[in-house]
Design an enzyme around this catalytic site. Sequence first.
Site, PDB file in Angstrom:
ATOM      1  CG  ASN A   1      47.919  57.767  28.268  1.00  0.00           C
ATOM      2  OD1 ASN A   1      48.786  56.839  28.465  1.00  0.00           O
ATOM      3  ND2 ASN A   1      47.632  58.543  29.412  1.00  0.00           N
TER       4      ASN A   1
ATOM      5  CE  LYS B   1      52.252  78.124  67.500  1.00  0.00           C
ATOM      6  NZ  LYS B   1      52.447  78.256  69.203  1.00  0.00           N
TER       7      LYS B   1
ATOM      8  CG  ASN C   1      32.016  45.267  28.331  1.00  0.00           C
ATOM      9  OD1 ASN C   1      31.645  45.101  29.485  1.00  0.00           O
ATOM     10  ND2 ASN C   1      33.140  44.558  27.909  1.00  0.00           N
TER      11      ASN C   1
ATOM     12  NE  ARG D   1      42.615  36.770  17.985  1.00  0.00           N
ATOM     13  CZ  ARG D   1      41.518  36.762  18.919  1.00  0.00           C
ATOM     14  NH1 ARG D   1      41.032  37.676  19.803  1.00  0.00           N
ATOM     15  NH2 ARG D   1      40.539  36.047  18.326  1.00  0.00           N
TER      16      ARG D   1
ATOM     17  N   GLY E   1      56.857  90.531  71.898  1.00  0.00           N
ATOM     18  CA  GLY E   1      55.645  90.145  72.710  1.00  0.00           C
ATOM     19  C   GLY E   1      54.352  90.556  72.323  1.00  0.00           C
TER      20      GLY E   1
ATOM     21  CG  HIS F   1      36.987  42.621  35.624  1.00  0.00           C
ATOM     22  ND1 HIS F   1      36.261  42.222  36.852  1.00  0.00           N
ATOM     23  CD2 HIS F   1      36.249  42.200  34.655  1.00  0.00           C
ATOM     24  CE1 HIS F   1      35.091  41.760  36.385  1.00  0.00           C
ATOM     25  NE2 HIS F   1      34.906  41.590  35.349  1.00  0.00           N
TER      26      HIS F   1
ATOM     27  CD  GLU G   1      51.774  86.584  80.583  1.00  0.00           C
ATOM     28  OE1 GLU G   1      51.580  85.330  80.466  1.00  0.00           O
ATOM     29  OE2 GLU G   1      50.687  87.265  80.181  1.00  0.00           O
TER      30      GLU G   1
END
Length: 460
Positions: A389, A23, A380, A443, A80, A366, A157
């Site tokens: 990576n 607890k 940029n 490309r 106790g 973005h 008690e």
Amino acid sequence: MAISAALILAAGKGTRMKSALVKVLHELAGRPMLGWPLAAAREAGAGQIVIVAGHQADQVQKRFGADAGIRIALQEEQLGTGHAVSCSLDQLDGLSGAVLILCGDTPLLTAATLQRLAAEHAASGAAVTVLTAKLDRPFGYGRIVRDSEGRVRRIVEQKDASPEEQAIDEVNSGIYCMELEFLRSHIGRLGSENAQNEYYLTDLVGIAVAEHAGCSAVVADDPDEIMGVNDRVQLAHAARVLRQRVNLQLMLAGVTLIDPDQTYIDADVQVGNDTIIWPGCVLRGATSIGSGCTLENNVRVSDCVIADRVQLKAGSVLSEAQVAEDVSVGPMAHLRPGSVLQAQVKIGNFVETKKVVMGTGSKASHLTYLGDAEIGSDVNIGCGTITCNYDGRHKHKTVIGDGVFVGSDVQLVAPVTVGANALIAAGTTVTQDVPPDSLAIARTPQVNKTGWCLKKRDNG
């Protein structure tokens, strides 16, 4: 008044929590439950702290044992509160004077109340001073029995109380200030002849009265302070009270919380003045937020250092990151551990970073993943850029120099270095180092087949 030590009783399992975790290690506002009374005792001036552990004592030791000011005593069998205290006394050898006895499941207890308790103890000259509270529904608590002149005579008690005693609304908190000499000399006189067959620490009150050693009492101003947490409902209530306290202190210090009831800030978080925090934000751990910042709705920050005038936009998540002044993050950005953003950096929507240093004025506006990268100033990063990576076994680093322009939909296959002021054309997959001031383009050349669509339609 000087307080020699504080004993914190934390040996119980907490069966009603219905949890595999003991607890007192359940968390409230960024600290384990046990950490709250411990902090209150220290703030009140207690020298040595002794935690009496039992169930999952190894976990308690792991969490608190490294602190030089804390000792752990073991109560192997829970017999106790009196037995718990007796298990701890050898940890106080060489000490004298007053000792606080606290419960590990009372996270709402404050240092101010403990200081009041210690002051009354010193002023009264009593051997025992008990913290009490008056409750509308006292069921389950031990009752404070006073004589006709209002003096405390004993504590009974719940299970041992008569119907008349059960009608008493003043209850025992289980929190005491006692003289160590009295405690040492009388703890062995406790018996277990009661409904629970336990050694009640409360019986020391009756012994002190019978021997004219004196028993005093302090009534808590706020009954919530003595509330013991025994189940998840009480855990939620205590967490709500602690959150309200944290938020109140921040607002009084100059922080704007648009809706405090919907803002979740751990106790150890620091926030500078003139910062505005919108609803749904969660600030955790050792986070520090500077002045003049804005945290929009549903921002989550854990263990981060955020400088002044930072904008954290809606839905962003930051963990173990460092953010310098005048940075903008989000909306819906994710800064993972090891992210370091220098001044005036912009991280836009759906950008994720991990183990990245971004230099002053650089931007990734973005839909980008940047991992294991060192990025210079005024860079940029175009939409859709990825630092590749991980090769399936190892992580590799990408280095991007100052002034680089990275076009959209670029893949940087690490390890790779892009020199200062280079330009990476959109759609390029970079697999080799790029020299400074160079254009990198990789490309397939575009081919336009004139009339191809007309032929396709004509052929069905």
